[in-house]
Write a protein that holds these residues in place. Sequence first.
Motif, PDB file in Angstrom:
ATOM      1  N   GLN A 197      28.873  32.856  53.597  1.00  0.00           N
ATOM      2  CA  GLN A 197      29.089  33.824  54.660  1.00  0.00           C
ATOM      3  C   GLN A 197      30.537  34.288  54.614  1.00  0.00           C
ATOM      4  O   GLN A 197      31.468  33.497  54.644  1.00  0.00           O
ATOM      5  N   THR A 198      30.730  35.605  54.541  1.00  0.00           N
ATOM      6  CA  THR A 198      32.070  36.172  54.418  1.00  0.00           C
ATOM      7  C   THR A 198      32.534  36.867  55.690  1.00  0.00           C
ATOM      8  O   THR A 198      33.686  37.287  55.777  1.00  0.00           O
ATOM      9  N   SER A 201      27.531  38.422  60.078  1.00  0.00           N
ATOM     10  CA  SER A 201      26.351  39.038  59.459  1.00  0.00           C
ATOM     11  C   SER A 201      26.650  39.598  58.072  1.00  0.00           C
ATOM     12  O   SER A 201      25.979  40.520  57.606  1.00  0.00           O
ATOM     13  N   GLU A 202      27.650  39.035  57.410  1.00  0.00           N
ATOM     14  CA  GLU A 202      27.974  39.457  56.050  1.00  0.00           C
ATOM     15  C   GLU A 202      27.890  38.246  55.123  1.00  0.00           C
ATOM     16  O   GLU A 202      28.445  37.182  55.413  1.00  0.00           O
ATOM     17  N   TRP A 203      27.179  38.442  54.008  1.00  0.00           N
ATOM     18  CA  TRP A 203      26.920  37.341  53.086  1.00  0.00           C
ATOM     19  C   TRP A 203      27.186  37.796  51.661  1.00  0.00           C
ATOM     20  O   TRP A 203      27.023  38.958  51.325  1.00  0.00           O
ATOM     21  N   GLU A 204      27.550  36.824  50.829  1.00  0.00           N
ATOM     22  CA  GLU A 204      27.833  37.108  49.422  1.00  0.00           C
ATOM     23  C   GLU A 204      27.239  35.995  48.572  1.00  0.00           C
ATOM     24  O   GLU A 204      27.293  34.812  48.942  1.00  0.00           O
TER      25      GLU A 204
END
Length: 500
Positions: A197-198, A201-204
């Motif tokens: 998780q970056t 609601s943002e994932w990499e």
Amino acid sequence: MKSRLSYDDVAWAKSDEVEESWIEFILYEGIYEEIERFLAGNYHTRQRADFKLFRMGGFNATFLMTFTDTHTSGAILRFPIPGVAMFPEEKVRNEVSIMQFITEKTRDTMPIPIPAISRWGERAESPSKLGPFIIMDYIDHAGSMSAALETPGSQQERPELSPDISVTKLKYLYRELATIIFSQSTISANRIGSLKQTGRSEWEVAYRPLSLSMNEIVRIGTLPRSELPNTTYDKASLYFEALAELHISHLKYQRNDAIDSADDCQRKFVSRFLFRKIIRDPELRDKWLSPRHNNGPFPVWCDDFRPENVLIDKDERVVGVVDWEFTYTAPVEFSHAPPWWLLLEKPEYWDKGLDDWCTEYERRLPIFLEAMRDCEEDVFRTRNERLGESQRLSSRMRDSWESGDFWIMYAARNNFAFDAIYWKKIDQRFFGPTENAGDDNICDVWKERLDLLEPEEKEIMEKYVDLKLKETETRPLSWDPDQYTLEYIARMNQASDSDA
């Protein structure tokens, strides 16, 4: 000759020794009480009712604390077991991320009941530095889906689908499982690997896809961890090639119980080189890997998803899904293959052999596919959408089984099962019939395939056949656990020396 690649018995014994000693260590009164205080400290405003070692699973030790109030029924504290979980910090980090990712991405569509995580941390933060940990809500349940599918009161060591289960009940239980699989297949990423998780609601996809097989071939296959893949992938073909290379490396490095003769060793090298050819050769690859899927998207895949990890209530409805370790984004072909666990038991362990497993599996597969179609219809009906045949996961699963793609996926993911699968289910599809294809002489098929090998492959095979035959009984065990396990082994040895 061995029908499948056996585990290294010496490495397995070492793994068991560390596990058993660690369990005794944590049950010492001082350590046990420290664990209790640590878990209670995360719920200091609540009155606890009970604390106990709840479960020793395949990879984790789980402690349960219950409370007198009704806010939640309890809390779980879970540690990876040294000697069994070979990448504990990586495993916990990946599992926490994927649990949060799945919860977020399915919440408004088809929510999967995953325990809520209240805290997790590295070994340095744990009581007595036992290891990385996860604290999560306990889900109250009556049993597992596996128990509902087995014969009632079965005392078998390994699970097996009840032969007397009614079609009505089987379809109902399969339907509950199909909903989870369908939901999981709808979330994806643009690379193959483990998530980070970056931001909100943002994932990499930031880490390699740590798989169950990677853990096992280091634990009981004596592969040095330095030989494992250590990257993410933007193409399915590249990941499949990495898996094929892993099969070859595993055979090279496993010392004990890998071969029983020069012929057996050659046969195993030939099958692995040919499997790699199926992946590398564009013409052969196009028979099972669609170019439009090669670049993704890549759905979430859980290596260890099975009925045993699905919790149900007294009415046999799913209330929780646990044990998300070894979950990553993977080629869509993994999700397109029907689940191996419809019979609960894996094909390579089936008492009556692979052919009988296939016969029984084909009896149950139509019931599961019908349950999956019902699930699909329900989902798209709520969205007021019409579902095309190409959009149906059930159709893709049927095609995977009928074409034999199922076996490519299974062999790619399961290092120790590879030899039970390749010659019977994969070879002739790509390289044609042979004179030695019958059950009585299938072990000799490899001799008819030697001309398909590249000169350098033959050289590698000759080198390692001689080497492995010479060193099977002389090469010291090369066991490569994580640093914490090594420190714990040293601690065990010091204690033994003191007692002496």
